[in-house]
Design a protein around this motif. Structure first.
Motif, PDB file in Angstrom:
ATOM      1  N   GLU A  25     -18.156   1.005   1.022  1.00 34.10           N
ATOM      2  CA  GLU A  25     -18.864   0.319  -0.050  1.00 34.10           C
ATOM      3  C   GLU A  25     -18.011  -0.730  -0.753  1.00 34.10           C
ATOM      4  O   GLU A  25     -18.545  -1.652  -1.382  1.00 34.10           O
ATOM      5  CB  GLU A  25     -19.420   1.326  -1.060  1.00 34.10           C
ATOM      6  CG  GLU A  25     -18.376   2.214  -1.724  1.00 34.10           C
ATOM      7  CD  GLU A  25     -18.172   3.529  -0.996  1.00 34.10           C
ATOM      8  OE1 GLU A  25     -17.923   4.531  -1.671  1.00 34.10           O
ATOM      9  OE2 GLU A  25     -18.240   3.539   0.258  1.00 34.10           O
ATOM     10  N   ARG A  43     -21.131  -5.655   0.977  1.00 37.42           N
ATOM     11  CA  ARG A  43     -22.056  -5.825  -0.138  1.00 37.42           C
ATOM     12  C   ARG A  43     -23.408  -6.275   0.404  1.00 37.42           C
ATOM     13  O   ARG A  43     -23.489  -7.291   1.119  1.00 37.42           O
ATOM     14  CB  ARG A  43     -21.510  -6.857  -1.133  1.00 37.42           C
ATOM     15  CG  ARG A  43     -20.249  -6.409  -1.857  1.00 37.42           C
ATOM     16  CD  ARG A  43     -19.544  -7.544  -2.570  1.00 37.42           C
ATOM     17  NE  ARG A  43     -18.944  -8.489  -1.618  1.00 37.42           N
ATOM     18  CZ  ARG A  43     -17.752  -8.314  -1.054  1.00 37.42           C
ATOM     19  NH1 ARG A  43     -17.027  -7.225  -1.330  1.00 37.42           N
ATOM     20  NH2 ARG A  43     -17.261  -9.212  -0.213  1.00 37.42           N
ATOM     21  N   GLU A  55     -27.198   0.616   2.356  1.00 39.07           N
ATOM     22  CA  GLU A  55     -26.170   1.027   1.390  1.00 39.07           C
ATOM     23  C   GLU A  55     -25.842   2.510   1.521  1.00 39.07           C
ATOM     24  O   GLU A  55     -24.680   2.912   1.357  1.00 39.07           O
ATOM     25  CB  GLU A  55     -26.639   0.689  -0.015  1.00 39.07           C
ATOM     26  CG  GLU A  55     -26.646  -0.817  -0.281  1.00 39.07           C
ATOM     27  CD  GLU A  55     -27.102  -1.195  -1.669  1.00 39.07           C
ATOM     28  OE1 GLU A  55     -26.672  -2.249  -2.174  1.00 39.07           O
ATOM     29  OE2 GLU A  55     -27.917  -0.437  -2.254  1.00 39.07           O
ATOM     30  N   GLU A  56     -26.824   3.316   1.830  1.00 41.16           N
ATOM     31  CA  GLU A  56     -26.571   4.740   2.064  1.00 41.16           C
ATOM     32  C   GLU A  56     -25.656   4.930   3.268  1.00 41.16           C
ATOM     33  O   GLU A  56     -24.707   5.733   3.231  1.00 41.16           O
ATOM     34  CB  GLU A  56     -27.903   5.448   2.293  1.00 41.16           C
ATOM     35  CG  GLU A  56     -27.792   6.931   2.611  1.00 41.16           C
ATOM     36  CD  GLU A  56     -29.151   7.540   2.931  1.00 41.16           C
ATOM     37  OE1 GLU A  56     -29.226   8.351   3.879  1.00 41.16           O
ATOM     38  OE2 GLU A  56     -30.138   7.203   2.248  1.00 41.16           O
ATOM     39  N   ILE A  72     -23.576   2.690   4.490  1.00 40.23           N
ATOM     40  CA  ILE A  72     -22.265   2.116   4.162  1.00 40.23           C
ATOM     41  C   ILE A  72     -21.432   3.111   3.351  1.00 40.23           C
ATOM     42  O   ILE A  72     -20.242   3.297   3.609  1.00 40.23           O
ATOM     43  CB  ILE A  72     -22.461   0.785   3.406  1.00 40.23           C
ATOM     44  CG1 ILE A  72     -23.026  -0.287   4.359  1.00 40.23           C
ATOM     45  CG2 ILE A  72     -21.138   0.308   2.797  1.00 40.23           C
ATOM     46  CD1 ILE A  72     -23.623  -1.489   3.658  1.00 40.23           C
ATOM     47  N   ARG A  73     -22.071   3.749   2.394  1.00 37.88           N
ATOM     48  CA  ARG A  73     -21.360   4.750   1.590  1.00 37.88           C
ATOM     49  C   ARG A  73     -20.923   5.940   2.448  1.00 37.88           C
ATOM     50  O   ARG A  73     -19.842   6.512   2.240  1.00 37.88           O
ATOM     51  CB  ARG A  73     -22.252   5.236   0.445  1.00 37.88           C
ATOM     52  CG  ARG A  73     -22.435   4.237  -0.686  1.00 37.88           C
ATOM     53  CD  ARG A  73     -23.063   4.889  -1.898  1.00 37.88           C
ATOM     54  NE  ARG A  73     -24.401   5.412  -1.601  1.00 37.88           N
ATOM     55  CZ  ARG A  73     -25.520   4.718  -1.736  1.00 37.88           C
ATOM     56  NH1 ARG A  73     -25.461   3.449  -2.161  1.00 37.88           N
ATOM     57  NH2 ARG A  73     -26.682   5.255  -1.464  1.00 37.88           N
TER      58      ARG A  73
END
Length: 481
Positions: A290, A294, A281-282, A284-285
């Motif tokens: 984001e 998911r 997620e880091e 992806i951001r």
């Protein structure tokens, strides 16, 4: 990657028995007779030395028949012995036995015992790769001779392993390095920039599968080969801008990011690792995706009802090794549940066994003890059969590829990067118990053993790496008229 696997040298019971004049005749195999013969030895260390000496004699007595290809030199406290025939250019392996407990480990645990001896420094090996190659090149001889000794003795004396080796400092060190959930920092040390922990695909641009051997490794080669693999998978999945992809096994988000950034897709990806989810997620951001990717902390068997017939494509890269043979049908039943009924594609890849070696039950070995507990390598046929059963024949097999030839170089690249980038200080942050240098060295040798062990298996055809592509019935791979 998962490896998993049956041992590269399987010490299975052989039909070829030892002669009655052998050290291991029926009377000698009696635990009671051993106890009587060693009854005057009161000190536990002396008994251990006696057992190790007996184990040494037993193994060395059959190696002459077992080694027919290549040459093996073994040096220990009793001297040096030679096996096989030395010829110019042959595979010449040197083993130095540092601790005589090595012989007991081999006799009682076979492949697993050898890996443990290497990790804790009980042996020194001239070349791990050459050693693995020697084992596989002499597999038939090993099965007909050494395996007979191992099977008979381990059946009679399996309790000795815990009695004499189970509480040592060396064994405690093995328990330490087996118990960790690997950290993100560890994988950053040897993976390429997108952090794909799976087989890369090499092309002439990087010199092919042997380019690092013939021309030397070059910066960026692994990154290029891993990006090629990701794009190859997504191309096979026939994804288009706006398509929705379901992925089992997120890793660190490498494929999901590329699918969203380059192919214009939306991705739902599943993982069971809290650390992987956080880093994925880091990442992806960091690239502003984001809203299109998911990451779900979710078992594949728990996908929600709203996933039904919601996806244009399904991908899973080297996650099936952790599913287990009894769950293959369920796995593909859920893939069928999530994919649209028309114009949908599933692409799965996994390290596999050739059909002749596949079994639903796979005994504990180095991989399953120290890398991936309870893992099970499928065969291509087992997966194809499960896909049809699980989907009620709503899948058509569109393509089969074997990428095994590409794995040894991938593993060599990882090994070089691990040597270059991994430091004890970095590891201790996640694994405080590795403050002791001996523990850290064992931990690092575990990874080098993995790379050599798996590399030899892929190079010799003992294990394979298949990618399977399925489409819906009456779908076409592409325009053809």
């Amino acid at each position: 990657m998962a490896a998993s696997t049956q041992p590269c040298v399987q010490f299975s019971t052989s039909s070829k028995a030892l002669h009655s004049t052998s050290l291991f005749s029926s009377s000698t195999l009696s635990p009671r007779s051993w106890a009587i013969s060693l009854g005057t030895v009161s000190d536990a260390c002396a008994r251990l030395d006696a057992y190790a000496l007996l184990a040494r004699y037993s193994i060395l007595s059959v190696l002459g028949d077992a080694i027919t290809a290549g040459h093996l030199t073994i040096s220990d406290s009793e001297g040096t012995r030679y096996y096989g025939r030395h010829q110019k250019g042959c595979n010449d392996v040197h083993l130095k036995i540092v601790n005589d407990n090595f012989w007991l480990r081999i006799l009682l645990s076979g492949d697993l015992g050898f890996s443990e001896a290497y990790m804790i420094g009980d042996i020194e090996v001239s070349s791990l790769k050459a050693c693995m190659d020697l084992w596989l090149d002499n597999q038939s001889g090993m099965e007909d001779t050494l395996s007979s000794v191992v099977a008979r003795v381990s059946a009679a004396f399996s309790g000795l392993y815990n009695s004499f080796l189970g509480q040592t400092r060396s064994q405690a060190r093995l328990n330490v390095i087996a118990s960790y959930d690997q950290s993100n920092e560890l994988f950053k040390a040897f993976l390429s920039a997108e952090m794909m922990y799976s087989c890369a695909l090499w092309s002439d641009s990087e010199g092919g599968v042997c380019g690092d051997i013939e021309d030397g490794p070059r910066p960026g080669d692994l990154e290029a080969a891993q990006l090629r693999k990701i794009r190859h998978v997504l191309t096979k999945a026939r994804v288009k801008p706006g398509h929705r992809i379901l992925e089992f096994g997120s890793g660190w988000g490498g494929l999901a990011i590329e699918a969203a950034r380059t192919f214009g897709c939306e991705v739902d990806t599943l993982t069971l690792s809290v650390e992987q989810k956080a880093l994925a997620e880091e990442r992806i951001r960091a690239v502003g995706l984001e809203g299109r990717v998911r990451v779900h902390l979710l078992d594949y068997r728990e996908i929600p009802a709203e996933f039904e017939k919601a996806f244009d494509a399904f991908v899973s890269i080297e996650m099936l090794e952790h599913v287990g043979a009894k769950h293959y049908n369920t796995y593909f039943k859920l893939v069928d549940f999530a994919l649209k009924s028309r114009d949908a594609t599933a692409v799965v890849s996994a390290s596999t066994f050739p059909e002749s070696r596949f079994t639903g039950y796979q005994a504990e070995d180095f991989m399953r003890r120290y890398m991936w507990p309870n893992s099970c390598l499928p065969s291509a046929t087992a997966l194809i059969t499960a896909a049809q059963t699980g989907s009620c024949n709503r899948f058509t097999l569109e393509g089969v590829e074997n990428h095994a030839a590409h794995y040894p170089r991938t593993l060599r690249e990882w090994g070089r990067r691990l040597n270059r980038n991994l430091s004890q200080d970095a590891v201790v942050k996640d694994y405080p118990a590795l403050r002791e240098r001996t523990d850290y060295d064992a931990f690092k040798r575990k990874w080098h053993y993995l790379f050599a062990y798996a590399g030899a298996g892929f190079a010799k055809g003992y294990i394979t790496c298949h990618m399977l592509t399925f489409i819906r019935p009456n779908d076409t791979p592409g325009r053809c008229d």
